[in-house]
Scaffold this active site. Structure first.
Site, PDB file in Angstrom:
ATOM      1  N   TYR A 232       0.453  -1.063  -8.482  1.00 58.37           N
ATOM      2  CA  TYR A 232      -0.552  -2.085  -8.783  1.00 58.37           C
ATOM      3  C   TYR A 232      -0.705  -3.041  -7.603  1.00 58.37           C
ATOM      4  CZ  TYR A 232      -2.191  -6.589 -10.586  1.00 58.37           C
ATOM      5  OH  TYR A 232      -2.849  -7.787 -10.746  1.00 58.37           O
ATOM      6  N   ALA A 233       0.425  -3.548  -7.111  1.00 61.29           N
ATOM      7  CA  ALA A 233       0.382  -4.472  -5.979  1.00 61.29           C
ATOM      8  C   ALA A 233      -0.171  -3.796  -4.730  1.00 61.29           C
ATOM      9  CB  ALA A 233       1.777  -5.026  -5.709  1.00 61.29           C
TER      10      ALA A 233
END
Length: 342
Positions: free
Chosen positions: A159-160
């Site tokens: 996600y990051a």
């Protein structure tokens, strides 16, 4: 002013759209209302926006487009029908844990979807694109508080990684096509109408049901909990102020937060982190009920601590969050009890 707000059925997007409509701006919202969490909550947010817009009478235009941002045809059609003064891109596949199990969803929404927005803004010559990034981009960094001048090249979850990719993609478009872009690294946003997969929402439900709450890292996490109203103020003010090239930027000693292109990245947080255990204490006080705390080790992909250095945003727009955790949690609980008739 006419704004495109993507993700307006989501938590932050709903509040941003609500604030814009309430101050008299026209808003076009785009959201696919996916089932990552309870769609009835998303539909109720959309209904609330319709009601707010109707109370403004004929002075405000509000339109909702039910579409996936990964659908290039739908996005292009939206830009062909409207001439936007600002684009605030908040649609994304969120969730740290979910990205471990379903990374393909993050490619579709966070990479392909963001690319479609960049292309549409480029061809429409949109005056300013603001977009959501995340404090998770700091990943393996341990130097506190997190500063935009720190590197952000060691994400701990996919996600990051997709959000960091958004920042790099935005810079390339700012450089190549002079598209002004502002990335906003959100720090643990909470408040009314929040996401059910977030800790505050889950903890509230479990405490009221008399069930144990999972307290990871034995409650030693610290988070820069940021109340939604403070976030909305920062989002709108930074969107209103168009990004420009930094005259002091040097290619010989480049700083990561600005550029010689119209590009910038800001932290948007409270700047006053609290331990998870203190957050739970505030929730117990608001609910008038003690939690049964199940102490657990840290989860994969978690960051132990977050702390936002918000000086750059303060200097740019006068951003000064003023909602304490105790006050913000109380407001959330009041909304929760009313919404769920608890």
């Amino acid at each position: 002013m006419k704004y495109l707000v993507t993700g307006n059925a989501g938590f932050i997007g709903f509040h941003v759209a609500k604030a814009l409509i309430s101050r008299g701006d026209s808003v076009v919202g785009v959201d696919n209302v996916n089932d990552y969490y309870d769609t009835s909550l998303k539909e109720d947010r959309l209904q609330a926006l319709e009601q707010i817009a109707s109370r403004q009478g004929g002075d405000v235009e509000y339109e909702f487009v039910r579409a996936n941002i990964a659908d290039k045809t739908a996005i292009d059609d939206c830009f062909q029908r409207h001439d936007f003064d600002r684009v605030i891109h908040l649609a994304a596949q969120a969730g740290v844990r979910h990205s471990i199990e379903h990374p393909e969803a993050y490619v579709e929404s966070n990479l392909i979807g963001f690319f479609n927005l960049l292309e549409a803004c480029r061809h429409a010559k949109t005056p300013h694109l603001s977009y959501a990034s995340t404090s998770s981009v700091y990943g393996g960094n341990t130097s506190m508080p997190f500063s935009e001048d720190h590197g952000a090249d060691h994400p701990l979850q996919f996600y990051a990684a997709t959000k960091r990719a958004n920042e790099l993609m935005a810079h390339s478009y700012s450089h190549l096509f002079q598209l002004p872009t502002t990335g906003l690294r959100f720090f643990t946003v909470y408040g009314p109408w929040g996401r059910p997969d977030m800790a505050l929402f889950k903890f509230t439900r479990l405490i009221l049901e008399g069930k144990p709450i999972p307290v990871f890292n034995h409650g030693h996490h610290s988070r820069d909990f940021t109340y939604i109203d403070d976030i909305v103020e920062g989002v709108i003010k930074s969107s209103d102020q168009i990004a420009s090239a930094d005259p002091d930027w040097s290619s010989a000693a480049p700083t990561p937060a600005t550029s010689n292109a119209p590009y910038r990245v800001f932290n948007i947080g409270n700047g006053n982190p609290a331990q998870l255990s203190a957050y739970i204490d505030a929730l117990e006080e608001a609910l008038g009920k003690k939690a049964v705390r199940e102490m657990l080790p840290m989860q994969p992909g978690d960051i132990p601590d977050t702390h936002a250095d918000t000086r750059k945003l303060q200097q740019a727009i006068g951003y000064r969050p003023d909602t304490s955790v105790r006050e913000g949690v109380q407001k959330f609980v009041e909304w929760y009890r009313d919404y769920y008739s608890v």
